[in-house]
Each structure stands twice: as structure tokens, then as C-alpha cells.
Design an enzyme around this catalytic site. Structure first.
Site, PDB file in Angstrom:
ATOM      1  N   ASN A   9      -5.444   0.879  19.768  1.00 34.15           N
ATOM      2  CA  ASN A   9      -5.915   1.098  18.401  1.00 34.15           C
ATOM      3  C   ASN A   9      -7.435   1.108  18.464  1.00 34.15           C
ATOM      4  O   ASN A   9      -8.058   0.062  18.621  1.00 34.15           O
ATOM      5  CB  ASN A   9      -5.391  -0.034  17.498  1.00 34.15           C
ATOM      6  CG  ASN A   9      -5.950   0.039  16.088  1.00 34.15           C
ATOM      7  OD1 ASN A   9      -6.621   1.017  15.732  1.00 34.15           O
ATOM      8  ND2 ASN A   9      -5.693  -0.981  15.293  1.00 34.15           N
ATOM      9  N   LYS A  11      -9.462   1.694  16.188  1.00 31.44           N
ATOM     10  CA  LYS A  11     -10.068   1.241  14.922  1.00 31.44           C
ATOM     11  C   LYS A  11     -11.220   2.174  14.521  1.00 31.44           C
ATOM     12  O   LYS A  11     -11.170   3.356  14.827  1.00 31.44           O
ATOM     13  CB  LYS A  11     -10.501  -0.231  15.033  1.00 31.44           C
ATOM     14  CG  LYS A  11      -9.336  -1.124  15.493  1.00 31.44           C
ATOM     15  CD  LYS A  11      -9.592  -2.597  15.359  1.00 31.44           C
ATOM     16  CE  LYS A  11      -8.369  -3.375  15.842  1.00 31.44           C
ATOM     17  NZ  LYS A  11      -8.520  -4.819  15.679  1.00 31.44           N
ATOM     18  N   HIS A  94      -1.529  -2.521   9.261  1.00 29.74           N
ATOM     19  CA  HIS A  94      -2.383  -3.345  10.122  1.00 29.74           C
ATOM     20  C   HIS A  94      -3.017  -4.459   9.275  1.00 29.74           C
ATOM     21  O   HIS A  94      -3.341  -4.244   8.103  1.00 29.74           O
ATOM     22  CB  HIS A  94      -3.458  -2.482  10.781  1.00 29.74           C
ATOM     23  CG  HIS A  94      -4.171  -3.215  11.874  1.00 29.74           C
ATOM     24  ND1 HIS A  94      -5.181  -4.108  11.623  1.00 29.74           N
ATOM     25  CD2 HIS A  94      -3.985  -3.216  13.214  1.00 29.74           C
ATOM     26  CE1 HIS A  94      -5.591  -4.626  12.771  1.00 29.74           C
ATOM     27  NE2 HIS A  94      -4.884  -4.104  13.750  1.00 29.74           N
ATOM     28  N   GLU A  96      -5.897  -5.546   9.148  1.00 26.39           N
ATOM     29  CA  GLU A  96      -7.198  -5.187   8.572  1.00 26.39           C
ATOM     30  C   GLU A  96      -7.008  -4.368   7.295  1.00 26.39           C
ATOM     31  O   GLU A  96      -7.815  -4.442   6.370  1.00 26.39           O
ATOM     32  CB  GLU A  96      -8.034  -4.436   9.623  1.00 26.39           C
ATOM     33  CG  GLU A  96      -8.525  -5.417  10.688  1.00 26.39           C
ATOM     34  CD  GLU A  96      -8.686  -4.849  12.081  1.00 26.39           C
ATOM     35  OE1 GLU A  96      -8.713  -3.612  12.234  1.00 26.39           O
ATOM     36  OE2 GLU A  96      -8.752  -5.651  13.037  1.00 26.39           O
ATOM     37  N   GLU A 166       1.096  -9.032  15.372  1.00 28.00           N
ATOM     38  CA  GLU A 166      -0.323  -9.305  15.609  1.00 28.00           C
ATOM     39  C   GLU A 166      -0.756 -10.509  14.778  1.00 28.00           C
ATOM     40  O   GLU A 166      -1.091 -10.349  13.595  1.00 28.00           O
ATOM     41  CB  GLU A 166      -1.163  -8.089  15.213  1.00 28.00           C
ATOM     42  CG  GLU A 166      -0.837  -6.838  16.003  1.00 28.00           C
ATOM     43  CD  GLU A 166      -2.017  -5.886  16.052  1.00 28.00           C
ATOM     44  OE1 GLU A 166      -2.387  -5.493  17.160  1.00 28.00           O
ATOM     45  OE2 GLU A 166      -2.592  -5.563  14.992  1.00 28.00           O
ATOM     46  N   GLY A 172      -9.311  -9.795  17.823  1.00 28.15           N
ATOM     47  CA  GLY A 172     -10.758  -9.702  18.007  1.00 28.15           C
ATOM     48  C   GLY A 172     -11.438 -11.048  18.217  1.00 28.15           C
ATOM     49  O   GLY A 172     -12.658 -11.154  18.157  1.00 28.15           O
ATOM     50  N   SER A 212      -6.162  -9.685  21.123  1.00 19.89           N
ATOM     51  CA  SER A 212      -6.919 -10.043  22.326  1.00 19.89           C
ATOM     52  C   SER A 212      -6.157  -9.791  23.631  1.00 19.89           C
ATOM     53  O   SER A 212      -6.246 -10.578  24.573  1.00 19.89           O
ATOM     54  CB  SER A 212      -7.416 -11.494  22.247  1.00 19.89           C
ATOM     55  OG  SER A 212      -8.271 -11.658  21.129  1.00 19.89           O
TER      56      SER A 212
END
Ligand code: 13P
Length: 248
Positions: A9, A11, A94, A96, A166, A172, A212
Site C-alpha cells: 500500500n 498510500k 483502511h 486511515e 491491521e 507506521g 510495520s
């Protein structure tokens, strides 16, 4: 048999030129990967990346889409457009998007239905926040996400659904879930799939881990019986590193 899937991904990273360079660098490095390899660039780089990936074993996904086919939805991207470009996968829900764009399970459910209707393979993301984990409600949160996001889809070909676990606190942050924790939650997701999709699909659906993931931890994650692959963020932006993950 669940074929392992390693997806990158990207992003909101890489200009179209940089994305093209990245996919071109990746092609020879992953050509012998046993896993299915997918890269998900931004919308504006899709066209270049799709062309570059033609004839290789790299498949291409989008990072989002709207649930409507067309109309007055300024700034949105339709599944019809993605399909017309030969995009194969689409990441949906996702964390985010849930966090910054307030996507609800109900909206994500509409997107999953729309993706399947148009023959796109959804990679549905679920995961708990640190606060939810600390409160001990991880399984409630994940159970609700899975059930709501995958509700009422019986009319579609559900073999194309991929789920990605996730944990938000692992994205991250450099903090990966332990392989045991990831395996446990993914096993729980599989139980939930049994209720929403039925026994056969629960056994056949690929469930990825994301958060990660790096070349240094991919192998131990992939050794776990429930983990069928990875959704990789930061480490997918470097061809050599992502290739090491893809060929783990
Ligand atoms: P990182 O691999 O950068 O933690 O991101 C994970 C992710 O969000 C993939 O979708």
C-alpha cells in the site's frame, strides 16, 4: 488452498514518475515470488503502473473508491473507472480512511458490495486502536467491523474477498503485533467469516496481517497458520525491501 498474498500500500506517496520507477525496479526482483504480489499506487499513478506491470506477475490495486457508479460526487473515483483500467484489487476501509475521512462500517459495506458488483477484488481492512486494545475490546471491535462490512453480500462472488487485519497501533509505528497476537486475531476473524460467509469461504478466504511488516519479520509472521500474507505500508516504498518481503 490459500495462495499467499503480499500487497504494497503505497498510500499518498510517489509521483507517477516515481511510481513507475518503483514498479519497474520491482518487476525483476519479484518474478519468482510464490506469493501473489500486488502494488497499490495512488489513483494518478495507476495508469503508468498498470502499463508497466503488464506481462509481469505484479498485480495492481487501488487504495479506495466510491460506492456509486457515476454522478455528482466531486473528487470521487468509481469502481467502473477502475475496472475499465484493468485494476484488479481495491483496498477498502483502511484505518486511515476510517480515522481521517470518517468512513463508517456501513459506508465500507456499500463499497465492498460495489467493488464485488463490478468484479474488483476488495482488500477489506479491519483493526482496533490502541485504546480499544487496552480496554480489552479488540474482539468486539473486530467482530463488529467484519460483520457490518461484509453484511448482505450473498449475491456476489465472495471468493474474491481478501481481509487485512491491521491493528491501528502497529501502523507506521515500528511496533508489530507479535506473531501470536496477529495469528489469534486472524483466527478470530476467520470464525467471524464462518458466520457471515459460511464455512467454505471462511476456510478459503485469505486474511493478511498489516502493521510495520518488514523483511526482518515477514518470515515469522508467514509461519503462523492463520496468516496468509501481508499488507505492507512503509516497507513497500523501497523495491529491494518489498521484494525481500514478497519472496520471504
Ligand atoms: P506500515 O507497514 O507502514 O506500518 O503500514 C501498514 C499499512 O497501513 C498498510 O496498509
Amino acid at each position: 488452498m490459500r495462495v499467499p498474498l503480499i500487497a504494497g500500500n503505497w498510500k499518498m506517496n510517489k509521483t507517477p514518475k516515481e511510481a513507475l520507477e518503483l514498479v519497474n525496479a520491482l518487476k525483476p526482483l519479484v518474478q519468482n515470488a510464490a506469493a501473489e504480489v500486488v502494488v497499490c499506487p495512488t489513483f494518478v499513478a495507476l495508469s503508468d503502473v498498470l502499463k508497466a506491470a503488464e506481462g509481469s506477475n505484479i498485480k495492481v490495486g487501488a487504495q479506495n473508491m466510491y460506492h456509486q457508479d457515476s454522478g455528482a460526487y466531486t473528487g470521487e473515483i468509481s469502481p467502473v473507472f477502475l475496472k475499465a483500467m484493468n485494476v484488479e484489487f481495491v483496498i477498502l476501509g483502511h484505518s486511515e480512511r476510517r480515522q481521517y475521512f470518517l468512513e463508517s462500517n456501513e459506508e465500507i459495506n456499500k463499497k465492498v458490495a460495489s467493488a464485488l458488483k463490478h468484479g474488483l477484488k476488495p482488500i477489506l481492512c479491519v483493526g482496533e486502536t490502541l485504546e480499544e486494545r487496552e480496554k480489552g475490546i479488540t474482539f468486539d471491535v473486530i467482530g463488529e467491523q467484519v460483520k457490518k462490512c461484509l453484511a448482505d453480500l450473498q449475491q456476489y462472488n465472495l471468493e474474491d474477498v481478501v481481509v487485512a487485519y491491521e491493528p491501528v497501533w502497529a501502523i507506521g509505528t515500528g511496533r508489530t503485533a507479535t506473531k501470536e497476537d496477529a495469528n489469534e486475531v486472524i483466527g478470530f476473524i476467520r470464525q467471524q467469516l464462518k458466520e457471515v460467509l459460511g464455512e467454505k469461504l471462511s476456510v478459503n478466504t485469505r486474511i493478511l496481517y498489516g502493521g510495520s511488516v518488514k523483511s526482518s519479520n515477514i518470515r515469522e509472521l508467514m509461519e503462523m497458520p492463520e496468516i496468509d500474507g501481508a499488507l505492507v505500508g512503509g516497507a513497500s516504498l523501497d523495491a529491494a525491501e518489498f521484494a525481500k518481503i514478497a519472496i520471504y
